[in-house]
Design an enzyme around this catalytic site. Structure first.
Site, PDB file in Angstrom:
ATOM      1  N   TYR A  74       2.783   2.542  13.529  1.00  0.00           N
ATOM      2  CA  TYR A  74       3.325   2.657  12.783  1.00  0.00           C
ATOM      3  C   TYR A  74       2.895   3.722  12.629  1.00  0.00           C
ATOM      4  O   TYR A  74       1.465   4.218  13.196  1.00  0.00           O
ATOM      5  CB  TYR A  74       3.904   2.204  11.316  1.00  0.00           C
ATOM      6  N   LYS A 102       6.758   6.275   6.335  1.00  0.00           N
ATOM      7  CA  LYS A 102       6.266   5.388   7.627  1.00  0.00           C
ATOM      8  C   LYS A 102       7.743   5.063   8.746  1.00  0.00           C
ATOM      9  O   LYS A 102       8.214   4.751   7.904  1.00  0.00           O
ATOM     10  CB  LYS A 102       5.224   4.560   7.269  1.00  0.00           C
ATOM     11  N   ASP A 132      -6.806  -5.961  -0.992  1.00  0.00           N
ATOM     12  CA  ASP A 132      -5.781  -6.323  -1.858  1.00  0.00           C
ATOM     13  C   ASP A 132      -5.687  -7.598  -2.511  1.00  0.00           C
ATOM     14  O   ASP A 132      -4.683  -7.720  -3.520  1.00  0.00           O
ATOM     15  CB  ASP A 132      -4.169  -6.946  -0.627  1.00  0.00           C
ATOM     16  N   HIS A 172       0.799  -1.271  -0.040  1.00  0.00           N
ATOM     17  CA  HIS A 172       0.114   0.255   0.006  1.00  0.00           C
ATOM     18  C   HIS A 172       0.754   1.272   0.144  1.00  0.00           C
ATOM     19  O   HIS A 172       1.600   1.262   0.805  1.00  0.00           O
ATOM     20  CB  HIS A 172      -0.819   0.154   1.212  1.00  0.00           C
TER      21      HIS A 172
HETATM   22  C1  LIG Z   1      -4.748   2.828   6.434  1.00  0.00           C
HETATM   23  C2  LIG Z   1      -5.938   3.632   7.265  1.00  0.00           C
HETATM   24  C3  LIG Z   1      -7.272   2.755   7.013  1.00  0.00           C
HETATM   25  N1  LIG Z   1      -8.579   2.852   7.528  1.00  0.00           N
HETATM   26  C4  LIG Z   1      -9.264   2.723   7.951  1.00  0.00           C
HETATM   27  C5  LIG Z   1     -10.258   2.184   6.015  1.00  0.00           C
HETATM   28  C6  LIG Z   1     -10.653   0.246   6.565  1.00  0.00           C
HETATM   29  O1  LIG Z   1     -12.332   0.498   6.450  1.00  0.00           O
HETATM   30  C7  LIG Z   1     -10.324   0.539   7.734  1.00  0.00           C
HETATM   31  C8  LIG Z   1      -9.220  -0.643   6.994  1.00  0.00           C
HETATM   32  O2  LIG Z   1      -8.362  -0.518   6.172  1.00  0.00           O
HETATM   33  P1  LIG Z   1      -7.264  -1.306   5.712  1.00  0.00           P
HETATM   34  O3  LIG Z   1      -7.196  -2.241   5.092  1.00  0.00           O
HETATM   35  O4  LIG Z   1      -6.347  -0.365   4.108  1.00  0.00           O
HETATM   36  O5  LIG Z   1      -6.163  -1.395   6.260  1.00  0.00           O
HETATM   37  P2  LIG Z   1      -4.310  -1.837   6.076  1.00  0.00           P
HETATM   38  O6  LIG Z   1      -4.501  -3.592   5.399  1.00  0.00           O
HETATM   39  O7  LIG Z   1      -4.070  -2.393   7.633  1.00  0.00           O
HETATM   40  O8  LIG Z   1      -3.682  -0.909   5.333  1.00  0.00           O
HETATM   41  C9  LIG Z   1      -2.695  -0.476   6.107  1.00  0.00           C
HETATM   42  O9  LIG Z   1      -1.453  -1.297   5.370  1.00  0.00           O
HETATM   43  C10 LIG Z   1      -0.274  -1.596   4.865  1.00  0.00           C
HETATM   44  C11 LIG Z   1       0.783  -2.078   5.596  1.00  0.00           C
HETATM   45  C12 LIG Z   1       0.266  -0.525   4.823  1.00  0.00           C
HETATM   46  O10 LIG Z   1       1.570   0.245   4.997  1.00  0.00           O
HETATM   47  C13 LIG Z   1      -0.847   1.339   5.148  1.00  0.00           C
HETATM   48  O11 LIG Z   1      -0.140   1.869   6.509  1.00  0.00           O
HETATM   49  C14 LIG Z   1      -2.141   1.115   4.916  1.00  0.00           C
HETATM   50  O12 LIG Z   1      -2.499   1.047   4.211  1.00  0.00           O
HETATM   51  O13 LIG Z   1      -9.443   1.326   8.523  1.00  0.00           O
HETATM   52  C15 LIG Z   1      -8.492   4.925   8.839  1.00  0.00           C
HETATM   53  O14 LIG Z   1      -9.576   5.081   8.933  1.00  0.00           O
HETATM   54  N2  LIG Z   1      -7.232   5.096   8.378  1.00  0.00           N
HETATM   55  C16 LIG Z   1      -5.843   4.695   8.137  1.00  0.00           C
HETATM   56  O15 LIG Z   1      -5.063   5.183   8.038  1.00  0.00           O
END
Ligand SMILES: Cc1cn([C@H]2C[C@H](O)[C@@H](COP(=O)(O)OP(=O)(O)O[C@H]3O[C@H](C)C(=O)[C@H](O)[C@H]3O)O2)c(=O)[nH]c1=O
Length: 185
Positions: A131, A71, A168, A61
């Site tokens: 992070y 980050k 993803d 991401h």
């Molecule tokens: C990233 C983020 C997400 N969200 C909400 C959006 C979704 O409803 C929920 C889960 O998000 P997501 O599935 O994108 O979470 P990850 O898959 O852990 O995403 C992260 O994973 C990889 C490893 C990364 O480096 C990024 O920082 C980030 O994209 O949290 C928020 O409210 N704020 C945020 O900063």
């Protein structure tokens, strides 16, 4: 705090100085003055935390354009294989990556600069990932690259199956992804 260089100069591994005694351990997980002195001047504005089970792969991401994020990542519980991929067009290391095992045991942190795609694979039963970001979350700026893009030559260990979000699973290849201009970062 020791800085460990990686194959990509802008990606750093930070090994904090850990003080152990009969009670357990103590270390400064972030010290702005020291970090600025040894790594660079980052204005982190948002802390994130996620918990995942073994085999979960989050990534790759990034946020594009003005909302790009650097980050500083660490593992509070468990162990992950952390990956940063250089997606700055014009960079001498474009498409290249750095991997590092980050764990609550080694307490290592990785500085992932703006212009990099980031992801990790959980190697332990549970991992709590924490992070800092130097830019706020902006859903409209979110982008990604599929974790097994052959062009990236990423080795995710001997894991056979991965647990990914539906989002993803549908990420594009690097060749089809929005990338950064090296000289604009
Ligand atoms: C990233 C983020 C997400 N969200 C909400 C959006 C979704 O409803 C929920 C889960 O998000 P997501 O599935 O994108 O979470 P990850 O898959 O852990 O995403 C992260 O994973 C990889 C490893 C990364 O480096 C990024 O920082 C980030 O994209 O949290 C928020 O409210 N704020 C945020 O900063």
């Amino acid at each position: 705090m020791e800085i460990i260089q990686t194959a990509i100069p802008d990606v750093k591994i930070i090994a904090p100085r850990v003080f152990k005694d009969e009670r357990g351990y103590f270390f400064e997980s972030f010290n702005k003055r020291r970090f600025t002195e040894l790594v660079g001047n980052y204005n982190f504005v948002q802390d994130n935390q996620s918990q995942s089970t073994r085999g979960v792969l989050r990534g790759l991401h990034y946020q594009i354009g003005e909302r790009a994020q650097a980050k500083l990542v660490q593992v509070l519980q468990g162990e992950v294989l952390d990956v940063a991929v250089d997606i700055r067009k014009g960079s001498p290391t474009f498409g290249k990556h750095v991997t590092a095992v980050l764990s609550s045991e080694n307490k290592h942190q990785m500085l992932v600069p703006r212009g990099f795609a980031h992801g990790f694979l959980v190697l332990s039963d549970i991992a709590i990932f924490s992070y800092k970001c130097d830019n706020y979350y902006d859903a409209s700026s979110e982008r990604g690259i599929i974790f097994n893009d052959p062009a990236l030559h990423l080795k995710w260990g001997d894991q056979e199956t991965f647990i990914l979000s539906e989002k993803d699973k549908m990420l594009p290849l690097l060749q089809d992804a929005d990338v950064f201009e090296y000289n604009t970062l």
